[in-house]
Design an enzyme around this catalytic site. Structure first.
Site, PDB file in Angstrom:
ATOM      1  N   ARG A 174       0.821  -1.216   0.000  1.00 35.23           N
ATOM      2  CA  ARG A 174       0.000   0.000   0.000  1.00 35.23           C
ATOM      3  C   ARG A 174       0.855   1.266   0.000  1.00 35.23           C
ATOM      4  NH1 ARG A 174      -5.393  -0.468   1.210  1.00 35.23           N
ATOM      5  NH2 ARG A 174      -6.072  -2.618   1.212  1.00 35.23           N
TER       6      ARG A 174
ATOM      7  N   ARG B 121      -6.313  11.599  -7.785  1.00 36.56           N
ATOM      8  CA  ARG B 121      -7.244  10.500  -7.571  1.00 36.56           C
ATOM      9  C   ARG B 121      -8.616  10.742  -8.211  1.00 36.56           C
ATOM     10  NH1 ARG B 121     -11.058   8.074  -6.198  1.00 36.56           N
ATOM     11  NH2 ARG B 121     -11.484   6.848  -4.337  1.00 36.56           N
TER      12      ARG B 121
ATOM     13  N   TYR C 145     -14.850 -11.160   1.189  1.00 40.81           N
ATOM     14  CA  TYR C 145     -15.638  -9.976   0.811  1.00 40.81           C
ATOM     15  C   TYR C 145     -16.898 -10.371   0.058  1.00 40.81           C
ATOM     16  CZ  TYR C 145     -11.604  -7.247   2.217  1.00 40.81           C
ATOM     17  OH  TYR C 145     -10.594  -6.677   2.955  1.00 40.81           O
TER      18      TYR C 145
ATOM     19  N   ARG D  28      -3.430   6.178  -0.521  1.00 40.04           N
ATOM     20  CA  ARG D  28      -4.016   6.843   0.638  1.00 40.04           C
ATOM     21  C   ARG D  28      -3.169   7.814   1.455  1.00 40.04           C
ATOM     22  NH1 ARG D  28      -6.131   1.770   3.736  1.00 40.04           N
ATOM     23  NH2 ARG D  28      -3.928   1.265   3.518  1.00 40.04           N
TER      24      ARG D  28
ATOM     25  N   ASP E 151      -6.666  -3.210  -7.307  1.00 41.44           N
ATOM     26  CA  ASP E 151      -7.177  -3.736  -6.049  1.00 41.44           C
ATOM     27  C   ASP E 151      -7.426  -5.225  -6.228  1.00 41.44           C
ATOM     28  OD1 ASP E 151      -8.277  -2.701  -3.280  1.00 41.44           O
ATOM     29  OD2 ASP E 151      -9.630  -4.275  -3.952  1.00 41.44           O
TER      30      ASP E 151
HETATM   31  O1  1CP Z   1       0.404   0.583  -3.231  1.00 41.76           O
HETATM   32  C1  1CP Z   1      -0.541  -0.222  -3.197  1.00 41.76           C
HETATM   33  O2  1CP Z   1      -0.350  -1.311  -2.700  1.00 41.76           O
HETATM   34  C2  1CP Z   1      -1.860   0.208  -3.782  1.00 41.76           C
HETATM   35  C3  1CP Z   1      -2.616  -0.813  -4.550  1.00 41.76           C
HETATM   36  C4  1CP Z   1      -3.587  -1.650  -3.710  1.00 41.76           C
HETATM   37  C5  1CP Z   1      -3.411  -2.976  -3.275  1.00 41.76           C
HETATM   38  C6  1CP Z   1      -2.158  -3.820  -3.409  1.00 41.76           C
HETATM   39  C7  1CP Z   1      -4.891  -1.253  -3.318  1.00 41.76           C
HETATM   40  C8  1CP Z   1      -5.490   0.056  -3.573  1.00 41.76           C
HETATM   41  N1  1CP Z   1      -5.509  -2.339  -2.735  1.00 41.76           N
HETATM   42  C9  1CP Z   1      -4.629  -3.383  -2.678  1.00 41.76           C
HETATM   43  C10 1CP Z   1      -4.853  -4.756  -2.203  1.00 41.76           C
HETATM   44  C11 1CP Z   1      -5.946  -5.027  -1.259  1.00 41.76           C
HETATM   45  N2  1CP Z   1      -7.226  -4.521  -1.266  1.00 41.76           N
HETATM   46  C12 1CP Z   1      -5.859  -5.970  -0.205  1.00 41.76           C
HETATM   47  C13 1CP Z   1      -4.632  -6.796   0.076  1.00 41.76           C
HETATM   48  C14 1CP Z   1      -3.662  -6.006   0.876  1.00 41.76           C
HETATM   49  C15 1CP Z   1      -4.070  -5.799   2.320  1.00 41.76           C
HETATM   50  O3  1CP Z   1      -4.253  -6.803   3.029  1.00 41.76           O
HETATM   51  O4  1CP Z   1      -4.193  -4.641   2.710  1.00 41.76           O
HETATM   52  C16 1CP Z   1      -7.094  -6.009   0.454  1.00 41.76           C
HETATM   53  C17 1CP Z   1      -7.467  -6.854   1.644  1.00 41.76           C
HETATM   54  C18 1CP Z   1      -7.942  -5.085  -0.220  1.00 41.76           C
HETATM   55  C19 1CP Z   1      -9.346  -4.811   0.081  1.00 41.76           C
HETATM   56  C20 1CP Z   1      -9.571  -3.349   0.274  1.00 41.76           C
HETATM   57  N3  1CP Z   1      -9.655  -2.453  -0.751  1.00 41.76           N
HETATM   58  C21 1CP Z   1      -9.652  -2.630   1.489  1.00 41.76           C
HETATM   59  C22 1CP Z   1      -9.531  -3.251   2.890  1.00 41.76           C
HETATM   60  C23 1CP Z   1     -10.857  -3.336   3.584  1.00 41.76           C
HETATM   61  C24 1CP Z   1     -10.777  -4.148   4.867  1.00 41.76           C
HETATM   62  O5  1CP Z   1     -11.312  -5.272   4.893  1.00 41.76           O
HETATM   63  O6  1CP Z   1     -10.164  -3.661   5.837  1.00 41.76           O
HETATM   64  C25 1CP Z   1      -9.838  -1.277   1.163  1.00 41.76           C
HETATM   65  C26 1CP Z   1     -10.004  -0.115   2.109  1.00 41.76           C
HETATM   66  C27 1CP Z   1      -9.829  -1.176  -0.261  1.00 41.76           C
HETATM   67  C28 1CP Z   1      -9.898   0.053  -1.087  1.00 41.76           C
HETATM   68  C29 1CP Z   1      -8.580   0.515  -1.577  1.00 41.76           C
HETATM   69  N4  1CP Z   1      -7.729  -0.252  -2.368  1.00 41.76           N
HETATM   70  C30 1CP Z   1      -6.611   0.490  -2.693  1.00 41.76           C
HETATM   71  C31 1CP Z   1      -6.759   1.778  -2.080  1.00 41.76           C
HETATM   72  C32 1CP Z   1      -5.762   2.901  -2.225  1.00 41.76           C
HETATM   73  C33 1CP Z   1      -7.983   1.784  -1.389  1.00 41.76           C
HETATM   74  C34 1CP Z   1      -8.568   2.932  -0.561  1.00 41.76           C
HETATM   75  C35 1CP Z   1      -9.713   3.577  -1.266  1.00 41.76           C
HETATM   76  C36 1CP Z   1      -9.436   4.839  -1.996  1.00 41.76           C
HETATM   77  O7  1CP Z   1      -8.349   5.448  -1.983  1.00 41.76           O
HETATM   78  O8  1CP Z   1     -10.409   5.300  -2.604  1.00 41.76           O
END
Ligand code: 1CP
Length: 354
Positions: A32, A45, A156, A36, A81
């Site tokens: 990540r 964004r 999910y 964010r 994602d």
């Molecule tokens: O640098 C990076 O890694 C950004 C790319 C990335 C990756 C690798 C994003 C963008 N998501 C992910 C993978 C991801 N998504 C995982 C595996 C990594 C981890 O365990 O954190 C998981 C579980 C998700 C699911 C997800 N997507 C969540 C977690 C929810 C929870 O259950 O707690 C969230 C908040 C998202 C949305 C998301 N994905 C990515 C971003 C930057 C965001 C935030 C939303 C936004 O900025 O609008």
């Protein structure tokens, strides 16, 4: 075509560490790292959902490059994602701002299996192919492609939203094992398709994020998850790129996570790298394992903790410095820069020192 602006990535610190080669400095990147926590991310964004940004190759390319420029990390990770291929397959899923992945109609019955369309990369993943190609043309460091593991994606889809204990998921898993395996088979197909597409277009490594698999006891992991992850990772074996297999809270699962097929295993902060090396039989490189919460600590305490992780690795070739989980949104980017500079200055992978 010479990808990566002509840079020879085979001898990059990241790929050398994946192969457990001695002599290179310890590479570092952060799960990540894009998004964010970066002000420049918030600027580009846009106002739509994150899935809109992911489907716009120019924006997704820029967002992927931002942390590489700012921090000088040794690898980039595609801005996407884990739910992207599920979304692309037509199964109704969205990412709700401030919440995470959500399904209006969660997966519950046999009929829900019909909601997945097989992926046609040209029609369904064109934005991903284009983003990967434009990144590979520009990057001087390897690009990591990724997919969600079967358990984490099923979480999910079945729960319909993030959850603390995944109770509905576990009830379906043990109560309707046939349906569970059919769902995981579909999710593994999606993972294979998306990972293959990313590698075909130039990604240098892949990471399978089964973030929540640590919620299972080892026997359940073996029965309900292992065969599907193994199928995904075996399908990747012929592509010639390192495979990173990651989850949190997986101390008890590390032998199985390794056996499912991995060249690099992600370790979180609850397990020392020394223990992880024993549990994985010393056959794989390790990635980790700073507690991401410590990025909020004062600089001096953070630096002590970074040095502790390096000392725990003890100069072993095959260490990729990372966090035990993703960067939290409230982290000050200067703290990440501090970690990168310290790891680059002091991290050695020249063979164990004791
Ligand atoms: O640098 C990076 O890694 C950004 C790319 C990335 C990756 C690798 C994003 C963008 N998501 C992910 C993978 C991801 N998504 C995982 C595996 C990594 C981890 O365990 O954190 C998981 C579980 C998700 C699911 C997800 N997507 C969540 C977690 C929810 C929870 O259950 O707690 C969230 C908040 C998202 C949305 C998301 N994905 C990515 C971003 C930057 C965001 C935030 C939303 C936004 O900025 O609008």
């Amino acid at each position: 075509m010479t990808p990566n602006g002509g840079a020879n990535l085979t001898s990059s610190a990241f790929l050398r560490a994946c192969r457990q080669e001695p002599g290179a400095r310890v590479p570092v990147w952060f799960m990540r790292q894009a998004g964010r926590s970066l002000p420049e991310y918030k600027e580009v964004r846009g106002s739509g959902t994150i899935l809109n940004a992911i489907q716009d190759p120019d924006r997704a390319t820029e967002i992927t490059l931002q942390p590489v420029r700012r921090y000088g990390v040794d690898a980039a990770i595609l801005f996407s994602d884990i739910v992207t291929p599920v979304f692309a397959s037509g199964f109704g899923i969205d990412i709700t701002p401030g919440v995470g992945p959500t399904c209006e109609q969660p997966f519950r019955t046999e009929a829900d299996l019909g909601r997945f369309r097989p992926l046609d990369p040209d029609a369904d993943l064109w934005f991903q192919s284009e983003t990967v190609r434009s990144l590979v043309a520009e990057l001087k460091v390897p690009l990591i492609g990724f997919a969600g593991g079967p358990f984490t994606l099923a979480c999910y889809l079945i729960e319909g939203k993030p959850s603390k204990n995944w109770t509905t998921v576990k009830a379906l898993m043990v109560g309707q094992p046939d349906l569970w395996h059919k769902l995981c088979h579909k999710l593994a197909d999606l993972a294979i398709d998306t990972l293959t597409n990313q590698v075909t277009n130039g990604a240098s490594a892949v990471q399978l994020f089964d973030s929540w698999a640590g919620a299972l006891r080892p026997e359940h992991y073996r029965e309900f998850v292992f065969p599907h992850s193994q199928r995904i990772l075996s399908a990747m074996a012929g592509l010639g790129v390192p495979r990173i297999h990651f989850g949190i809270n997986t101390g008890e699962l590390l032998p199985q996570i390794t056996a499912a097929g991995a060249d690099v295993v992600g370790v979180d902060w609850r397990t020392t790298l020394q223990d992880a090396r024993e549990r994985t039989g010393g056959t794989v490189a390790l990635q980790g394992n700073l507690d991401p919460a410590l990025l909020l600590a004062p600089a001096k305490s953070l630096e002590d903790e970074v040095r502790r992780v390096l000392a725990d690795n003890n100069g072993h070739p095959g260490h990729i410095f990372n966090l035990g989980h993703g960067v939290l949104p409230e982290v000050d980017p200067d703290q990440l820069l501090r970690v990168v500079e310290l790891v680059h200055r002091e991290g050695k992978a020249d063979g164990a020192r004791e």
